[in-house]
Design an enzyme around this catalytic site. Structure first.
Site: not given
Lengths: 370, 289
Positions: A100, A185
């Site tokens: 992530y 993201e």
């Protein structure tokens, strides 16, 4: 402004970030054609909601026929309340791990914040704090490669992947700054053999900075009604109650909605007429409220820059133009109060001085029905 | 005493020749604010309500010793204007402008910090010390001098509460608008610290709203304060994930909810009013009479 995944990936690709091969499809046949070109694919609903995988919005297909069938299931369906109008047909990746990484605005420190984790994927929100690497960036100096290396190092990636991660993070920060993003993201950033690939992407751009990004596509989440009021220049959000509300200022509008609830009523909308709206835009906004057919209407004005006589004028204009066929409760105090109250009285509308009484009254009237 | 501004503050108006700039210059003058100069590029030599206009902040500071600035500059140019003021040595910059890009706000706050300047806002209604001075757009008639400090995120909601306090005979030392945007120059804590030090302030009212974690952080600080704090928070009924006007008013991932803020503030020793009109009674209680 949130962007669809495929738009985020277009930006990633143009910036040199590794993304899977893929194509957007609006029909099952387009999906089949894309699969014929790519091979085994993932078919991903393009909606602006998170958690789409868990909600059944992603399917897999090995052949063009399967791709057609899966796309037909997704297109037109609803995922998390959003209708699927397009799917992204993408190369199916071999997944050896999921990372992530994101860059966002941290309000508390007023700085860009990098977050990264070894445990990316759909459960990122449940990953314990100790498994998330955080690093703030000084916006004046930007992100130097050493800082990106430091994040990679904390993730304890093997050398080859660490180098790729560093480059990706530097580019991601650059995109964050270049496009005035609120959030950029990649989740998951997939480890596929010896490569890192951005398997999903989010890109939220600051609405207030869109004026300097004419090149970006425009995506609106507003309902038609919200759009209509926003075009007047005021802020509007649909809620699910039955009392229409207008107040001036975001804080006092929220407080008005809370006051209704305290008396057992429910607001149908949030309409912030702003700190200094003129009579005509207010009249148009009240006109929209009337047209939504509420059980009652509450107008709560504490006139500072907004003038009470302008508010009264707006109400009278609507009364004349289209009539106000439902109970209307007005609370009006502040600048030019006497003039405003007198104008309303002459038209048979009583104005309240306290927000408390006005909220109680409108709830009572709404319950009385029509 | 008061915080941030008083009768000696020498104010410069940036964007003085626009509609808002003109109107509020007059309003501030009527309140007693010492407006010493205005800036509007290309308009040097003009006057607005008797205030001389300059092309640059530098010159206005040189000639008139301005030490505070208020910005009525359109959002695309506001960052430049704030940098100009701070670079010219101004130590208090009040940015009224709404819709300033978030990245610009981050740059403005970083620059202010590096120069030891205080940035109020963006998207603030300003600062007012009743009876002394105001640098902002709040209505003049609702305030009274007195012992209550107010710090608020939202303008009109703070007017509502200030007026209710004044009507109840509770005047204000200073009222500070932090600004409704997600990134603003001052935090609740910055302002609470000053109220704690200010001899004139005997109690503080904190007007917050859902979204972000600013109220939770303030709650920690309140624990250590000697002065009582009363809070009111708007947005109890706001549905998760919907933005309501202020960029700040958004709930994400279970943080910044009404319940979490109330819990934190009460744990910190603050009294929390559930409706704005309950604030004056609570203030009377904490002031002991």
């Amino acid at each position: 402004m949130k962007m669809f995944e495929f738009m985020a990936k277009d930006i990633f690709r143009a910036a040199g970030l590794p993304v899977p091969r893929g194509r957007v499809a609006r029909t099952p046949d387009e999906a089949a054609a894309a699969a014929a070109e790519i091979g085994p694919v993932a078919i991903k609903s393009q909606v602006l909601a998170g958690g789409r995988g868990k909600a059944g919005g992603i399917k897999f297909a090995d052949t063009p026929d399967e791709a057609r069938a899966r796309a037909a299931e997704l297109l037109g369906s609803e995922i998390q309340g959003y209708r699927v109008e397009q799917v992204l047909v993408e190369e199916k990746l071999k997944i050896d791990g999921e990372l992530y990484v994101s860059v966002t605005v941290d309000a508390a420190t007023r700085r860009p914040l990098i977050m990264a984790s070894r445990h990316g994927g759909v459960n990122i929100e449940e990953v314990p704090e100790r498994d998330i690497v955080r690093r703030h960036v000084d916006i004046t100096w930007g992100l130097y490669p050493y800082a990106a290396r430091a994040v990679a190092s904390r993730l304890e990636l093997p050398a080859g992947l660490a180098r790729q991660f560093t480059d990706i993070l530097v580019t991601l920060y650059d995109l964050f700054r270049r496009y005035d993003a609120e959030l950029v993201e990649i989740n998951p950033l997939v480890i596929s053999g010896d490569r890192l690939i951005a398997a999903d992407g989010r890109f939220n751009v600051d609405d207030d900075a869109l004026f300097r990004h004419e090149d970006l596509p425009r995506v609106s989440e507003a309902t038609p009604l919200e759009q209509r009021v926003r075009e007047i220049g005021l802020s509007y959000v649909e809620l699910d109650g039955d009392i229409a509300v207008m107040a001036n200022g975001a804080g006092i509008t929220m407080a008005t909605i809370d006051a209704l609830a305290a008396y057992g009523g429910r607001a149908m909308n949030f309409l912030d007429a702003g700190g200094g709206a003129a009579a005509e835009p207010m009249a148009q906004a009240i006109g929209v409220l009337v047209s939504t057919n509420p059980k009652a209407i509450l107008i709560n004005i504490f006139g500072g820059i907004t003038r009470c006589d302008d508010v009264a004028r707006a109400i009278l204009t609507v009364k004349e133009r289209q009539g106000i066929p439902v109970p209307l409760v007005v609370r009006l105090v502040g600048t030019n109060e006497e003039e405003g109250v007198r104008m309303l009285q002459e038209a048979g509308i009583q104005a309240y001085r306290s927000m408390d009484e006005a909220a109680a009254k409108v709830v009572e009237l709404a319950k009385g029905g029509r | 005493m008061a915080i941030l501004i008083d009768e000696k503050t020498r104010v410069l108006v940036q964007g003085i020749t626009g509609n808002q700039g003109r109107f509020h210059t007059q309003q501030m003058q009527a309140f007693g604010t010492r407006i010493v100069a205005g800036v509007s590029p290309g308009r040097e030599g003009q006057e607005v309500h008797g205030v001389p206009v300059y092309d640059t902040v530098e010159k206005a500071v040189e000639r008139h010793g301005a030490n505070a600035a208020i910005l009525f500059v359109p959002a695309p140019f506001a960052c430049d204007a704030a940098f100009e003021a701070i670079d010219a040595g101004i130590k208090l910059v009040v940015a009224i402008t709404e819709h300033i890009p978030l990245h610009d706000a981050m740059k403005m706050t970083a620059f202010a910090r590096s120069r030891g300047a205080t940035l109020v806002g963006p998207n603030t209604f300003g600062v007012i010390s009743p009876g002394k001075s105001k640098i902002g757009i709040m209505p003049n008639h609702i305030y009274k001098p007195g012992p209550v400090g107010i710090v608020a995120r939202s303008g009109t909601l703070s007017y509502e509460i200030a007026a209710a306090l004044s009507n109840a005979g509770l005047g204000q030392s200073t009222v500070v608008g932090m600004g409704g945007d997600r990134v603003v120059g001052l935090s609740f804590i910055d302002i609470l610290e000053q109220f704690e030090q200010d001899p004139e302030t005997r109690a503080v009212v904190l007007v917050g709203e859902i979204g972000g974690t600013a109220e939770e952080e303030a709650a920690e600080f309140i624990k250590g304060m000697s002065k009582p704090v009363v809070a009111y928070l708007a947005g109890k009924q706001a549905p998760p994930g919907k933005r309501m006007g202020h960029a700040g008013a958004i709930i994400e991932r279970g943080r910044g909810t009404y319940e979490s803020k109330v819990k934190a503030l009460e744990a910190g020793g603050a009294k929390v009013a559930s409706m704005p009109w309950e604030v004056p009674d609570l203030v009377k209680q904490v002031l002991g009479g």
